[in-house]
Design a protein around this motif. Structure first.
Motif, mmCIF file in Angstrom:
data_model
loop_
_atom_site.group_PDB
_atom_site.id
_atom_site.type_symbol
_atom_site.label_atom_id
_atom_site.label_comp_id
_atom_site.label_asym_id
_atom_site.label_seq_id
_atom_site.Cartn_x
_atom_site.Cartn_y
_atom_site.Cartn_z
ATOM 1 N N UNK A 1 22.006 65.634 51.681
ATOM 2 C CA UNK A 1 21.277 65.240 52.882
ATOM 3 C C UNK A 1 21.985 65.679 54.163
ATOM 4 N N UNK A 2 23.313 65.604 54.166
ATOM 5 C CA UNK A 2 24.075 65.920 55.363
ATOM 6 C C UNK A 2 25.113 67.000 55.080
ATOM 7 N N UNK A 3 25.424 67.775 56.093
ATOM 8 C CA UNK A 3 26.483 68.779 56.019
ATOM 9 C C UNK A 3 27.540 68.460 57.069
ATOM 10 N N UNK A 4 28.798 68.707 56.720
ATOM 11 C CA UNK A 4 29.890 68.414 57.649
ATOM 12 C C UNK A 4 30.720 69.670 57.872
ATOM 13 N N UNK A 5 30.761 70.119 59.132
ATOM 14 C CA UNK A 5 31.643 71.219 59.501
ATOM 15 C C UNK A 5 32.905 70.633 60.113
ATOM 16 N N UNK A 6 34.049 71.082 59.645
ATOM 17 C CA UNK A 6 35.314 70.610 60.222
ATOM 18 C C UNK A 6 36.305 71.765 60.266
ATOM 19 N N UNK A 7 37.010 71.846 61.374
ATOM 20 C CA UNK A 7 38.003 72.900 61.533
ATOM 21 C C UNK A 7 39.052 72.462 62.543
ATOM 22 N N UNK A 8 40.288 72.811 62.251
ATOM 23 C CA UNK A 8 41.400 72.444 63.127
ATOM 24 C C UNK A 8 41.906 73.689 63.857
ATOM 25 N N UNK A 9 41.922 73.589 65.185
ATOM 26 C CA UNK A 9 42.478 74.648 66.023
ATOM 27 C C UNK A 9 43.887 74.246 66.421
ATOM 28 N N UNK A 10 44.861 75.041 66.007
ATOM 29 C CA UNK A 10 46.256 74.776 66.366
ATOM 30 C C UNK A 10 46.606 75.592 67.609
ATOM 31 N N UNK A 11 47.092 74.927 68.649
ATOM 32 C CA UNK A 11 47.445 75.600 69.896
ATOM 33 C C UNK A 11 48.854 76.169 69.751
ATOM 34 N N UNK A 12 48.938 77.455 69.428
ATOM 35 C CA UNK A 12 50.228 78.124 69.220
ATOM 36 C C UNK A 12 50.545 79.105 70.345
ATOM 37 N N UNK A 13 49.641 79.205 71.342
ATOM 38 C CA UNK A 13 49.877 80.061 72.503
ATOM 39 C C UNK A 13 49.620 79.251 73.767
ATOM 40 N N UNK A 14 50.261 79.647 74.838
ATOM 41 C CA UNK A 14 50.000 79.016 76.138
ATOM 42 C C UNK A 14 48.655 79.528 76.642
ATOM 43 N N UNK A 15 47.720 78.607 76.888
ATOM 44 C CA UNK A 15 46.375 78.977 77.323
ATOM 45 C C UNK A 15 46.041 78.230 78.613
ATOM 46 N N UNK A 16 45.443 78.916 79.559
ATOM 47 C CA UNK A 16 44.973 78.258 80.777
ATOM 48 C C UNK A 16 43.610 77.597 80.561
ATOM 49 N N UNK A 17 42.810 78.185 79.666
ATOM 50 C CA UNK A 17 41.453 77.664 79.445
ATOM 51 C C UNK A 17 41.007 78.012 78.029
ATOM 52 N N UNK A 18 40.393 77.027 77.365
ATOM 53 C CA UNK A 18 39.869 77.220 76.006
ATOM 54 C C UNK A 18 38.459 76.655 75.928
ATOM 55 N N UNK A 19 37.527 77.474 75.468
ATOM 56 C CA UNK A 19 36.137 77.039 75.248
ATOM 57 C C UNK A 19 35.799 77.242 73.779
ATOM 58 N N UNK A 20 35.237 76.198 73.159
ATOM 59 C CA UNK A 20 34.807 76.277 71.757
ATOM 60 C C UNK A 20 33.327 75.909 71.704
ATOM 61 N N UNK A 21 32.509 76.788 71.149
ATOM 62 C CA UNK A 21 31.078 76.506 70.999
ATOM 63 C C UNK A 21 30.684 76.720 69.543
ATOM 64 N N UNK A 22 29.995 75.733 68.989
ATOM 65 C CA UNK A 22 29.545 75.795 67.597
ATOM 66 C C UNK A 22 28.030 75.676 67.560
ATOM 67 N N UNK A 23 27.366 76.655 66.920
ATOM 68 C CA UNK A 23 25.914 76.612 66.738
ATOM 69 C C UNK A 23 25.609 76.202 65.307
ATOM 70 N N UNK A 24 24.763 75.180 65.153
ATOM 71 C CA UNK A 24 24.370 74.781 63.804
ATOM 72 C C UNK A 24 23.137 75.595 63.393
ATOM 73 N N UNK A 25 22.845 75.701 62.086
ATOM 74 C CA UNK A 25 21.776 76.608 61.621
ATOM 75 C C UNK A 25 20.390 76.243 62.164
#
Length: 309
Positions: A117-141
């Protein structure tokens, strides 16, 4: 004990990656991650990284197995990068690139838990670089939607996490977007999305629907073909005036007001009445009084008792 050793090993590898990144990577000005979730459980990634100035090296690490890796520089050229698969993920290592921006594209696997009935997307982003700005966008089907929070009340889950994500739509698909200003080095950002199908058509239903549409189309074509042939078959046996009247009747979807025939032919009322009477006696048309007007219908080949609708 074996699990503890494995966890320690993974932690050690992450520490080495972090130390390696700090020693070799430049500061990242902007990093934009776009993830396109697929029905089969795969996920297409596109990561665009912009640096303040040209860099010689660029790396990307993901905690997943990947395929179809393509890396392009800001100049548009495809970069020759090394791919290293590890127990905990995959590293994409690009050397001697001399680019100010780099775009990584690949397909990742085993990030979506597919349920009945349900789907679960999971992911871990590890910050290993110095970043001024990070944008994450996920589109579901396409054909899916976020699960309502009330249905997840006893699971401890939310429709998406972190909860400061912004839900939106491009008209076809739902997406969630997160914005991070100067994320902390060494921080882990866990992205979770719970979604479900809202459109599921059984193959049999689709087959029967297409069959009905096709059958109706064929019937309509046969009806039109027979009607057109009936109309053509009588025109040669009519006088010139009768043919002119019949063409007007046939072009008006079979039923027409007698006054309109008078107007369009330019014939007198008595002449039109005489022509229609002859046609009616030969079983080609039928006239019927409707209020103060007379309706004329083409009925050649039909029962004379049929009423004009």
């Amino acid at each position: 004990m074996e699990k503890l050793i494995l966890d320690m090993k993974r932690l050690f590898i992450l520490i080495l990656l972090l130390m390696f990144s700090l020693a070799n990577a430049a500061i990242i000005d902007k990093e934009r991650v776009s993830i396109d979730l697929k029905d089969d459980g795969a996920a297409d990634f596109e990561i665009n990284i912009e640096y303040p100035e040209e860099v010689e090296n660029s790396d990307y690490f993901i905690r997943a197995q990947v395929s179809n890796v393509i890396v392009k520089g800001g100049s548009g050229r495809i970069l020759d990068c090394k791919i290293e698969e590890m127990d905990i993920g995959t590293s994409i290592i690009c050397r001697n690139i001399e680019e100010k921006s780099v775009t990584y594209k690949f397909t990742a696997y085993n990030l979506i838990q597919l349920g009945k009935k349900m789907n679960i997307f999971s992911h871990q982003f590890s910050i290993t670089d110095v970043k001024n700005f990070l944008e994450i966008m996920v589109k579901i089907p396409i054909g899916t939607a976020l699960v309502e929070e009330e249905r997840l009340e006893f699971s401890g889950l939310k429709p998406f996490y972190p909860e400061n994500g912004i839900e939106g739509s491009d008209g076809r698909r739902i997406f969630i977007r997160w914005l991070f200003e100067k994320p902390k080095l060494g921080e882990n950002i866990n992205i979770i999305i719970v979604y479900e199908k809202i459109v599921s058509l059984d193959n049999n239903i689709i087959f029967y629907a297409l069959f009905i549409i096709s059958f109706a189309t064929i019937i309509a074509f046969i009806f039109f073909w027979r009607y057109r042939n009936k109309a053509k078959s009588i025109l040669p046996i009519l006088t010139e005036s009768e043919r002119e009247v019949m063409k007007i009747i046939l072009s008006s979807k079979n039923v027409i007001d007698q006054r309109k025939i008078v107007k369009e032919t330019g014939f007198s009322k008595s002449k039109v009445s005489r022509i229609l009477k002859n046609l009616e006696e030969r079983g080609i048309i039928k006239r019927e009084k409707v209020g103060r007007s007379t309706k004329v219908k083409f009925i050649f080949g039909e029962k004379k008792s049929e009423e004009i609708g």
